[in-house]
Design a protein around this motif. Structure first.
Motif, PDB file in Angstrom:
ATOM      1  N   GLY A  41       0.843  -1.209   0.000  1.00 52.20           N
ATOM      2  CA  GLY A  41       0.000   0.000   0.000  1.00 52.20           C
ATOM      3  C   GLY A  41       0.874   1.253   0.000  1.00 52.20           C
ATOM      4  N   LYS A  42       0.286   2.381  -0.348  1.00 56.06           N
ATOM      5  CA  LYS A  42       1.057   3.628  -0.448  1.00 56.06           C
ATOM      6  C   LYS A  42       1.487   4.160   0.928  1.00 56.06           C
ATOM      7  CE  LYS A  42      -2.262   5.544  -3.016  1.00 56.06           C
ATOM      8  NZ  LYS A  42      -3.048   4.391  -3.483  1.00 56.06           N
TER       9      LYS A  42
ATOM     10  N   LEU B 129      -0.198   6.098   2.823  1.00 58.10           N
ATOM     11  CA  LEU B 129      -0.511   7.524   2.866  1.00 58.10           C
ATOM     12  C   LEU B 129      -0.887   8.001   4.272  1.00 58.10           C
ATOM     13  CD1 LEU B 129      -1.291  10.248   1.677  1.00 58.10           C
ATOM     14  CD2 LEU B 129      -3.514   9.266   1.103  1.00 58.10           C
ATOM     15  N   ARG B 130      -1.774   7.261   4.941  1.00 60.33           N
ATOM     16  CA  ARG B 130      -2.252   7.724   6.252  1.00 60.33           C
ATOM     17  C   ARG B 130      -1.126   7.790   7.271  1.00 60.33           C
ATOM     18  NH1 ARG B 130      -4.910   5.452   2.862  1.00 60.33           N
ATOM     19  NH2 ARG B 130      -6.971   6.125   2.221  1.00 60.33           N
TER      20      ARG B 130
ATOM     21  N   TYR C  19      -7.824  -3.035   7.299  1.00 59.96           N
ATOM     22  CA  TYR C  19      -9.047  -3.782   7.665  1.00 59.96           C
ATOM     23  C   TYR C  19     -10.211  -3.326   6.786  1.00 59.96           C
ATOM     24  CZ  TYR C  19     -13.331  -2.078   9.952  1.00 59.96           C
ATOM     25  OH  TYR C  19     -14.590  -1.589  10.165  1.00 59.96           O
TER      26      TYR C  19
ATOM     27  N   LEU D 168     -10.201  -2.058   3.855  1.00 64.25           N
ATOM     28  CA  LEU D 168     -10.056  -2.535   2.464  1.00 64.25           C
ATOM     29  C   LEU D 168     -10.433  -4.008   2.363  1.00 64.25           C
ATOM     30  CD1 LEU D 168      -6.656  -0.850   1.412  1.00 64.25           C
ATOM     31  CD2 LEU D 168      -8.975  -0.004   1.050  1.00 64.25           C
TER      32      LEU D 168
ATOM     33  N   HIS E 248     -12.486  -5.739   4.238  1.00 61.24           N
ATOM     34  CA  HIS E 248     -13.939  -5.903   4.350  1.00 61.24           C
ATOM     35  C   HIS E 248     -14.654  -5.315   3.135  1.00 61.24           C
ATOM     36  CE1 HIS E 248     -14.437  -6.834   8.939  1.00 61.24           C
ATOM     37  NE2 HIS E 248     -13.581  -7.620   8.340  1.00 61.24           N
TER      38      HIS E 248
ATOM     39  N   ARG F 102      -6.480  -6.343  -5.196  1.00 63.18           N
ATOM     40  CA  ARG F 102      -6.215  -5.187  -4.333  1.00 63.18           C
ATOM     41  C   ARG F 102      -4.718  -5.107  -4.049  1.00 63.18           C
ATOM     42  NH1 ARG F 102      -8.668  -0.691  -2.438  1.00 63.18           N
ATOM     43  NH2 ARG F 102     -10.634  -1.810  -2.106  1.00 63.18           N
TER      44      ARG F 102
ATOM     45  N   LEU G 103     -16.099   6.512   9.442  1.00 61.77           N
ATOM     46  CA  LEU G 103     -15.766   5.530   8.391  1.00 61.77           C
ATOM     47  C   LEU G 103     -16.948   4.612   8.064  1.00 61.77           C
ATOM     48  CD1 LEU G 103     -13.659   4.039   6.572  1.00 61.77           C
ATOM     49  CD2 LEU G 103     -13.033   2.699   8.564  1.00 61.77           C
TER      50      LEU G 103
ATOM     51  N   GLN H  30     -19.366   4.270   4.650  1.00 62.97           N
ATOM     52  CA  GLN H  30     -19.542   3.007   3.933  1.00 62.97           C
ATOM     53  C   GLN H  30     -21.025   2.651   3.814  1.00 62.97           C
ATOM     54  OE1 GLN H  30     -17.456   1.472   2.250  1.00 62.97           O
ATOM     55  NE2 GLN H  30     -17.883  -0.712   2.163  1.00 62.97           N
TER      56      GLN H  30
ATOM     57  N   LYS I  92     -16.115   8.403   4.651  1.00 61.65           N
ATOM     58  CA  LYS I  92     -15.400   7.191   4.250  1.00 61.65           C
ATOM     59  C   LYS I  92     -13.898   7.454   4.065  1.00 61.65           C
ATOM     60  CE  LYS I  92     -15.563   5.214   0.138  1.00 61.65           C
ATOM     61  NZ  LYS I  92     -16.066   4.598  -1.101  1.00 61.65           N
TER      62      LYS I  92
ATOM     63  N   ASP J 228      -9.207   9.805  -6.677  1.00 57.96           N
ATOM     64  CA  ASP J 228      -9.422   8.354  -6.726  1.00 57.96           C
ATOM     65  C   ASP J 228     -10.549   8.000  -7.704  1.00 57.96           C
ATOM     66  OD1 ASP J 228      -8.318   5.981  -5.082  1.00 57.96           O
ATOM     67  OD2 ASP J 228     -10.476   5.587  -5.159  1.00 57.96           O
TER      68      ASP J 228
ATOM     69  N   ARG K 262      -0.867  12.412  -8.679  1.00 58.57           N
ATOM     70  CA  ARG K 262      -0.613  10.975  -8.754  1.00 58.57           C
ATOM     71  C   ARG K 262      -1.382  10.326  -9.913  1.00 58.57           C
ATOM     72  NH1 ARG K 262      -4.593   7.811  -5.321  1.00 58.57           N
ATOM     73  NH2 ARG K 262      -6.289   9.260  -5.031  1.00 58.57           N
TER      74      ARG K 262
HETATM   75  C1  GRG Z   1     -15.626  -1.799   5.131  1.00 53.43           C
HETATM   76  C2  GRG Z   1     -15.617  -0.390   7.222  1.00 53.43           C
HETATM   77  C3  GRG Z   1     -15.431  -0.496   5.802  1.00 53.43           C
HETATM   78  C4  GRG Z   1     -15.067   0.620   5.136  1.00 53.43           C
HETATM   79  C5  GRG Z   1     -14.682   0.618   3.760  1.00 53.43           C
HETATM   80  C6  GRG Z   1     -11.905   2.295   2.804  1.00 53.43           C
HETATM   81  C7  GRG Z   1     -13.243   1.874   2.359  1.00 53.43           C
HETATM   82  C8  GRG Z   1     -14.368   1.992   3.294  1.00 53.43           C
HETATM   83  C9  GRG Z   1     -13.439   1.338   1.153  1.00 53.43           C
HETATM   84  C10 GRG Z   1     -12.363   1.050   0.182  1.00 53.43           C
HETATM   85  C11 GRG Z   1     -12.692   1.550  -1.156  1.00 53.43           C
HETATM   86  C12 GRG Z   1     -12.515   3.032  -1.323  1.00 53.43           C
HETATM   87  C13 GRG Z   1     -12.598   3.583  -2.679  1.00 53.43           C
HETATM   88  C14 GRG Z   1     -12.318   3.790  -0.279  1.00 53.43           C
HETATM   89  C15 GRG Z   1     -12.131   5.216  -0.275  1.00 53.43           C
HETATM   90  C16 GRG Z   1     -10.827   5.498   0.340  1.00 53.43           C
HETATM   91  C17 GRG Z   1      -9.746   5.044  -0.565  1.00 53.43           C
HETATM   92  C18 GRG Z   1      -9.527   5.776  -1.814  1.00 53.43           C
HETATM   93  C19 GRG Z   1      -9.026   3.998  -0.210  1.00 53.43           C
HETATM   94  C20 GRG Z   1      -7.833   3.530  -0.915  1.00 53.43           C
HETATM   95  O1  GRG Z   1      -6.765   4.137  -0.273  1.00 53.43           O
HETATM   96  P1  GRG Z   1      -5.303   4.151  -0.852  1.00 53.43           P
HETATM   97  O2  GRG Z   1      -5.333   4.584  -2.284  1.00 53.43           O
HETATM   98  O3  GRG Z   1      -4.921   2.606  -0.805  1.00 53.43           O
HETATM   99  O4  GRG Z   1      -4.450   4.950   0.070  1.00 53.43           O
HETATM  100  P2  GRG Z   1      -3.520   1.893  -0.507  1.00 53.43           P
HETATM  101  O5  GRG Z   1      -3.735   0.470  -0.986  1.00 53.43           O
HETATM  102  O6  GRG Z   1      -2.428   2.590  -1.266  1.00 53.43           O
HETATM  103  O7  GRG Z   1      -3.325   1.957   0.967  1.00 53.43           O
END
Ligand code: GRG
Length: 293
Positions: A44-45, A47-48, A79, A81, A83, A95, A152, A156, A179, A220, A291
């Motif tokens: 993963g990146k 980022l957080r 977590y 991601l 779910h 993923r 969060l 969702q 989210k 995104d 990006r």
């Molecule tokens: C299931 C509780 C629950 C929540 C799900 C995070 C999320 C909420 C869904 C994932 C899909 C999505 C598009 C979420 C929005 C946030 C987002 C762009 C997540 C991806 O984050 P990146 O790009 O991922 O930082 P990496 O893999 O780089 O950490």
């Protein structure tokens, strides 16, 4: 500053700390620890956690002190991601450039790996050193609220309920604020707390995280329709087929790009009181706007 070098250095520190905090893959029961590590160490990146560390730096703090919060936020993100990818949610096979957790370990273990990462996050956060202004109660509370049913999870739920339905701009904003932005806001606030930041600094960083979080999500959404699955490391074009509520679907691609630029400017403006100390946060905001994955 050389952002590429900065990101690589911080990513390395975060990988090492996560590895230290997580139970070994061989720890009993090995299946769950393997599954947790499979998704967490999938490239993963980060980022957080990087935002958390950069916020600590902006407030004059030490990286070591911010690492537990940074790692806790990455565990919660992973977590979510796992779910989100489950067949009962977004049903994704791909993923972080590899098959999703449930594809490799099965749905049951994937649910449990997500649950275990969520609880491990609180175990890690509990090892944070309190500062003069912030005790463990505030730190744990910050994480719990951001990951909970008013942030969060709320985002969702709204996202699931909006599928295939017409959505207003404010409905879309609600999803993204909860989210996506809530986790970025908590990340920078926790970094600041580890540095014993003032209330004013926390407030400024909240505004920064809110604008950056929205910008990040708009980008995104744009990448989902403009990039390939190979580039993104996850299934591209999914939003359209799943009739997801996204910015490009609501306002078009060009307007979405302008909105991301406007929000990024808003994020920069929120940092004005930090001067040069926020150099890394400014660079990260620019990097996220530009990006391509
Ligand atoms: C299931 C509780 C629950 C929540 C799900 C995070 C999320 C909420 C869904 C994932 C899909 C999505 C598009 C979420 C929005 C946030 C987002 C762009 C997540 C991806 O984050 P990146 O790009 O991922 O930082 P990496 O893999 O780089 O950490």
């Amino acid at each position: 500053m050389d952002l590429k070098q900065y990101l690589a250095r911080r990513q390395k520190q975060i990988e090492r700390a996560l590895d230290r905090f997580l139970p070994r893959a061989s720890a009993k029961p090995a299946t769950i620890h393997k599954a947790m590590r499979y998704s967490l160490f999938a490239g993963g990146k980060r980022l957080r956690p990087i935002l958390c560390l950069a916020a600590a730096e902006a407030c004059g703090g030490e990286i070591e002190a911010a690492l537990p919060s940074a790692c806790a936020m990455e565990c919660i993100h992973t977590y979510s991601l796992i779910h989100d990818d489950l067949p009962s949610m977004d049903n994704d096979d791909f993923r972080r450039g590899r098959p999703t957790c449930h594809k490799v370990f099965g749905d049951g273990i994937a649910v449990l790996a997500g649950d275990a990462l969520l609880t491990t996050a609180f175990e890690i956060a509990a090892s944070t050193q309190p500062t003069r202004r912030y005790d463990l109660k505030q730190i744990i509370g910050e994480i719990a609220v951001a990951a909970g049913s008013r942030k969060l999870i709320a985002g969702q739920v709204a996202d699931l309920e909006a599928e295939g339905q017409p959505i207003t701009r404010s409905g879309l904003r609600y999803i993204h604020e909860n989210k996506t932005a809530a986790m970025l806001i908590a990340s920078v606030r926790l970094g600041a707390m580890s540095a014993n930041a003032t209330a004013k600094q926390l407030e400024a960083l909240s505004a920064f995280g809110a604008a950056l979080g929205l910008a990040f999500q708009v980008i995104d959404d744009i990448l989902d329709v403009t990039q390939t699955s190979e580039k993104l490391g996850k299934s591209a074009g999914k939003d359209l087929t799943a009739q997801k509520a996204t910015y490009p679907a609501a306002i078009g691609l060009e307007k979405s790009r302008r909105e991301a630029q406007r929000l990024t400017r808003e994020a920069h403006d929120a940092l004005s009181a930090f001067g040069g100390k926020a150099e890394r946060l400014h660079a990260l905001a620019n990097h996220l706007l530009d990006r391509d994955y």
